[in-house]
Design a protein around this motif. Sequence first.
Motif, PDB file in Angstrom:
ATOM      1  N   TYR A   1      13.867 -34.950   0.633  1.00  0.00           N
ATOM      2  CA  TYR A   1      12.524 -35.104   0.067  1.00  0.00           C
ATOM      3  C   TYR A   1      11.481 -35.206   1.177  1.00  0.00           C
ATOM      4  O   TYR A   1      10.421 -34.578   1.104  1.00  0.00           O
ATOM      5  CB  TYR A   1      12.471 -36.346  -0.823  1.00  0.00           C
ATOM      6  CG  TYR A   1      11.149 -36.541  -1.521  1.00  0.00           C
ATOM      7  CD1 TYR A   1      10.908 -35.933  -2.749  1.00  0.00           C
ATOM      8  CD2 TYR A   1      10.139 -37.323  -0.962  1.00  0.00           C
ATOM      9  CE1 TYR A   1       9.696 -36.105  -3.402  1.00  0.00           C
ATOM     10  CE2 TYR A   1       8.926 -37.495  -1.600  1.00  0.00           C
ATOM     11  CZ  TYR A   1       8.704 -36.882  -2.825  1.00  0.00           C
ATOM     12  OH  TYR A   1       7.496 -37.044  -3.457  1.00  0.00           O
TER      13      TYR A   1
ATOM     14  N   GLU B   1      12.150 -44.138 -16.290  1.00  0.00           N
ATOM     15  CA  GLU B   1      12.047 -42.995 -15.381  1.00  0.00           C
ATOM     16  C   GLU B   1      10.902 -43.185 -14.391  1.00  0.00           C
ATOM     17  O   GLU B   1      11.043 -42.892 -13.193  1.00  0.00           O
ATOM     18  CB  GLU B   1      11.844 -41.713 -16.185  1.00  0.00           C
ATOM     19  CG  GLU B   1      13.065 -41.299 -17.006  1.00  0.00           C
ATOM     20  CD  GLU B   1      12.810 -40.046 -17.817  1.00  0.00           C
ATOM     21  OE1 GLU B   1      11.711 -39.457 -17.674  1.00  0.00           O
ATOM     22  OE2 GLU B   1      13.700 -39.649 -18.602  1.00  0.00           O
ATOM     23  N   MET B   2       9.758 -43.654 -14.883  1.00  0.00           N
ATOM     24  CA  MET B   2       8.606 -43.872 -14.000  1.00  0.00           C
ATOM     25  C   MET B   2       8.891 -44.970 -12.984  1.00  0.00           C
ATOM     26  O   MET B   2       8.506 -44.862 -11.814  1.00  0.00           O
ATOM     27  CB  MET B   2       7.384 -44.218 -14.836  1.00  0.00           C
ATOM     28  CG  MET B   2       6.935 -43.107 -15.774  1.00  0.00           C
ATOM     29  SD  MET B   2       5.573 -43.590 -16.841  1.00  0.00           S
ATOM     30  CE  MET B   2       4.237 -43.587 -15.656  1.00  0.00           C
TER      31      MET B   2
ATOM     32  N   GLU C   1       1.504 -42.437  -8.890  1.00  0.00           N
ATOM     33  CA  GLU C   1       2.615 -42.807  -9.762  1.00  0.00           C
ATOM     34  C   GLU C   1       2.538 -44.275 -10.183  1.00  0.00           C
ATOM     35  O   GLU C   1       2.846 -44.620 -11.328  1.00  0.00           O
ATOM     36  CB  GLU C   1       3.947 -42.542  -9.057  1.00  0.00           C
ATOM     37  CG  GLU C   1       4.266 -41.075  -8.849  1.00  0.00           C
ATOM     38  CD  GLU C   1       4.491 -40.341 -10.161  1.00  0.00           C
ATOM     39  OE1 GLU C   1       4.856 -41.006 -11.160  1.00  0.00           O
ATOM     40  OE2 GLU C   1       4.293 -39.122 -10.199  1.00  0.00           O
TER      41      GLU C   1
ATOM     42  N   PHE D   1      11.750 -44.879  -5.790  1.00  0.00           N
ATOM     43  CA  PHE D   1      12.211 -43.853  -4.862  1.00  0.00           C
ATOM     44  C   PHE D   1      11.133 -43.535  -3.824  1.00  0.00           C
ATOM     45  O   PHE D   1      11.434 -43.407  -2.624  1.00  0.00           O
ATOM     46  CB  PHE D   1      12.581 -42.582  -5.633  1.00  0.00           C
ATOM     47  CG  PHE D   1      12.989 -41.433  -4.751  1.00  0.00           C
ATOM     48  CD1 PHE D   1      14.239 -41.406  -4.154  1.00  0.00           C
ATOM     49  CD2 PHE D   1      12.109 -40.382  -4.496  1.00  0.00           C
ATOM     50  CE1 PHE D   1      14.611 -40.358  -3.327  1.00  0.00           C
ATOM     51  CE2 PHE D   1      12.472 -39.330  -3.679  1.00  0.00           C
ATOM     52  CZ  PHE D   1      13.728 -39.316  -3.092  1.00  0.00           C
ATOM     53  N   LEU D   2       9.883 -43.423  -4.253  1.00  0.00           N
ATOM     54  CA  LEU D   2       8.798 -43.148  -3.309  1.00  0.00           C
ATOM     55  C   LEU D   2       8.633 -44.299  -2.318  1.00  0.00           C
ATOM     56  O   LEU D   2       8.337 -44.075  -1.139  1.00  0.00           O
ATOM     57  CB  LEU D   2       7.491 -42.904  -4.064  1.00  0.00           C
ATOM     58  CG  LEU D   2       7.422 -41.600  -4.884  1.00  0.00           C
ATOM     59  CD1 LEU D   2       6.140 -41.544  -5.696  1.00  0.00           C
ATOM     60  CD2 LEU D   2       7.522 -40.387  -3.967  1.00  0.00           C
TER      61      LEU D   2
ATOM     62  N   GLU E   1      19.150 -37.488  -0.539  1.00  0.00           N
ATOM     63  CA  GLU E   1      17.980 -37.138  -1.344  1.00  0.00           C
ATOM     64  C   GLU E   1      16.691 -37.572  -0.659  1.00  0.00           C
ATOM     65  O   GLU E   1      15.676 -36.866  -0.702  1.00  0.00           O
ATOM     66  CB  GLU E   1      18.087 -37.788  -2.726  1.00  0.00           C
ATOM     67  CG  GLU E   1      17.028 -37.319  -3.703  1.00  0.00           C
ATOM     68  CD  GLU E   1      17.198 -37.937  -5.078  1.00  0.00           C
ATOM     69  OE1 GLU E   1      16.340 -37.697  -5.951  1.00  0.00           O
ATOM     70  OE2 GLU E   1      18.197 -38.664  -5.284  1.00  0.00           O
TER      71      GLU E   1
ATOM     72  N   TYR F   1       2.127 -45.615 -13.949  1.00  0.00           N
ATOM     73  CA  TYR F   1       3.163 -46.576 -14.346  1.00  0.00           C
ATOM     74  C   TYR F   1       2.546 -47.802 -15.024  1.00  0.00           C
ATOM     75  O   TYR F   1       2.990 -48.254 -16.074  1.00  0.00           O
ATOM     76  CB  TYR F   1       3.916 -46.901 -13.069  1.00  0.00           C
ATOM     77  CG  TYR F   1       4.868 -48.051 -13.073  1.00  0.00           C
ATOM     78  CD1 TYR F   1       6.069 -47.988 -13.748  1.00  0.00           C
ATOM     79  CD2 TYR F   1       4.574 -49.189 -12.345  1.00  0.00           C
ATOM     80  CE1 TYR F   1       6.953 -49.036 -13.710  1.00  0.00           C
ATOM     81  CE2 TYR F   1       5.459 -50.239 -12.292  1.00  0.00           C
ATOM     82  CZ  TYR F   1       6.638 -50.169 -12.982  1.00  0.00           C
ATOM     83  OH  TYR F   1       7.513 -51.209 -12.943  1.00  0.00           O
TER      84      TYR F   1
ATOM     85  N   SER G   1      11.833 -45.767 -11.778  1.00  0.00           N
ATOM     86  CA  SER G   1      12.761 -45.205 -10.792  1.00  0.00           C
ATOM     87  C   SER G   1      12.027 -44.319  -9.796  1.00  0.00           C
ATOM     88  O   SER G   1      12.342 -44.327  -8.599  1.00  0.00           O
ATOM     89  CB  SER G   1      13.858 -44.404 -11.497  1.00  0.00           C
ATOM     90  OG  SER G   1      14.597 -45.217 -12.375  1.00  0.00           O
ATOM     91  N   LYS G   2      11.037 -43.574 -10.270  1.00  0.00           N
ATOM     92  CA  LYS G   2      10.296 -42.686  -9.382  1.00  0.00           C
ATOM     93  C   LYS G   2       9.465 -43.472  -8.378  1.00  0.00           C
ATOM     94  O   LYS G   2       9.415 -43.134  -7.192  1.00  0.00           O
ATOM     95  CB  LYS G   2       9.392 -41.771 -10.201  1.00  0.00           C
ATOM     96  CG  LYS G   2       8.800 -40.626  -9.403  1.00  0.00           C
ATOM     97  CD  LYS G   2       8.168 -39.582 -10.301  1.00  0.00           C
ATOM     98  CE  LYS G   2       7.702 -38.382  -9.476  1.00  0.00           C
ATOM     99  NZ  LYS G   2       7.086 -37.338 -10.336  1.00  0.00           N
TER     100      LYS G   2
ATOM    101  N   GLN H   1      10.834 -43.466 -20.917  1.00  0.00           N
ATOM    102  CA  GLN H   1       9.853 -42.952 -19.963  1.00  0.00           C
ATOM    103  C   GLN H   1       9.491 -44.005 -18.932  1.00  0.00           C
ATOM    104  O   GLN H   1       9.298 -43.693 -17.746  1.00  0.00           O
ATOM    105  CB  GLN H   1       8.592 -42.494 -20.712  1.00  0.00           C
ATOM    106  CG  GLN H   1       8.807 -41.266 -21.585  1.00  0.00           C
ATOM    107  CD  GLN H   1       7.556 -40.892 -22.356  1.00  0.00           C
ATOM    108  OE1 GLN H   1       6.491 -41.468 -22.169  1.00  0.00           O
ATOM    109  NE2 GLN H   1       7.694 -39.923 -23.250  1.00  0.00           N
TER     110      GLN H   1
END
Length: 702
Positions: free
Chosen positions: A63, A131-132, A92, A138-139, A59, A96, A134-135, A128
């Motif tokens: 990306y 999820e934020m 992000e 990931f970045l 992934e 966050y 985790s994002k 939420q």
Amino acid sequence: LQSNGCDPCFAEENTNSEEQAVIKITGKHYLASPNLPDFCGCSPGWSSAFYGAECFDSEVHSYLKNLGKQKPSESQNIDAKKVELEQLLMMETKNYRKTIKFYQKLLQKERRSKGPETKAMLPKLRGQLQEMKSKVQFLELVKKYVQAKQWGVESYVLPTVIHSGKADTMDTAPMDESSLLLYYNTEKHQCNNQNGVRVLQAGTPLGLMAYLYSRNAFLEGYVQQFLYTFRYFCTQEEFLQFLLDRISSTLSSASLDPSTSLTKICNRSFYILQAWIEDCYSVDFATNTDLLGTLKEFISSKVASLNGYGERLLSLLEDASARKSGSADLCSGVDRREEESEEGRKTLHSLCKKLSEDVSRKNFYWKLSKGMGPTAQYQREWLHTGSAVLPKPCCSSFTEESSVSLARADEMGPVLLMECSAQQLCWQLTLLQQEVFNKCHPVHFLNSRALGVKDKCAAVPKAVSAETVSFKVCNLFLSKCIQDQYLLQLLKNADSISTWVAAEIVTCHTTKRQVSLLSKFLLIAKCCYEQRNFATAMQILAGLENLIVRQLPAWKILPAKVAEIMEELKAVEVFLKSDSLCLMEGDRFKTLPTIPSAHVLAMHVQQLETGGFTMTNGAHKWTKLRNIAKVVSQVHAFQENPYTYAPDFKLQSYLRQRITHFKDADISALAADNCANFHQIPAEKHSRKIQDTLRRMKATFQ
């Protein structure tokens, strides 16, 4: 044999950024310091050592490949990808933090009004937030992947890395890669689908240091694993000299052509040097003034005048020294963002921790199935019956009240232990344990046999002669390698808490009070391991398993539900000893704070250290070193998630003083002065026995 290279397109994109790495000063070309974002946090981090090549999954690759493309057919150079990635990460992270603040306000509103609308909104907002989070993570992983790909060379260039540091290049015999490193083939690799990809198996000390310059050294986790384990085959001075020689020989000539191997060797040398400082300053440079002086002298005399990056390295050393002297928390996550962002992550962790804790309590599969329901219910009753007897401290400094606490601790005795709830004591003991644990480093758990650490015996050497003999026989590091002995402090602290637990129990003057105190310590230990503070839980267990404590009459009248906790603790101990990575299973360790048992972890590392480190040809087994690095990396992983309990400084002060008071106590001597520690025969029963004996004797004479 085929190359280890992943993402060939990255090399073409990276060329554009390398061509911009030259500046002109007074008519001469010098190597410019890399861009600030690139050199902001070079350490790969614990996840690199733990997951290896699997740290960056498909992934992440896809990306990055699609980043910045407006159409599928378009391509974009790596600099444009970096800019867009930084913008996305900044945006992000900002959203966050805003969501966290909104959640906090909503939480306060719900506590005041307890409206149904607010209650319904909170679970959705928590989802939420996850999820934020985790994002953002990931970045950050994608950004770390971009940094890891830079400035590496292909494997066939590695002999050039060694050759570039030689003072006399005319008399140097040509080296072949096979004489430095040994590989084995694998059927599949995550970076590509080709067969026969090489994986490093062993190497000479020179070859292992040269492999740091390999194109995929960062991506495979090799750099972080090397920083944890290089002391088994080379000293800190030898490693530093290897890096400085490469910088000296390539610093001036590298600017002639940024696309050459010399440029990549020079920049990778700086990357590795900074990663070493960021990750291992406390265990290598802080304990070795000569090593630190050599590095500072080199930077000041040869790097600072040509390259602005030299000043940044000196600043990094000063900051690391200030953190060490100021006893700042050690954290392995390099590539730190601003403090506000870090504060936001901690806040999110504390907000979402309760849900994860509830799940973890239900899924502790090492618990005994027999009688667990009643035991858990009994514990909840105990946790909530204790009153909050201690007011909040009015002063922020612990030292302002320490003298008062010293006097009160002896006067009050174990009274405060009985008045506080098990949960209160668990939280404060956990914070005290966290303070000690955050100062340790993965390297501290290596070569512990040389420090006299053994299984099922005194962990800390009692005599100097015994320590000297042990060091000569069991030392696995090179003889000139300086080893920080902080592990002994950790184990001594653990022994002090165990002794304190035993001493508090045997000094109780009534059996009834002993039963109450035994129950309290068992409930504290249960609360600790449910909160994943395994260090304090095992320390309390060791105190309760003291030979004198186990023979106390109070155990016979201990409530059955509480006595079952002892069996739970033993089951947890067996679980911890069963597997060196048992606490890293699943994803709970990423979201829940954890403190491992220092002695158990040291024993696991000793087991991995058993056996030879070299092959018959003298090459060092990298597969063995890699496994050791993977196990000790969990120390940094656990330090990333701190406990967020509110500190009660007065209670902590009381606990510190009681632990200090009993740390060197002789449990046998304390127990001998207390009649409650012995099985007593009632006076009536005793006299009746004498009368019965006399009656029987009289009957025999008649």
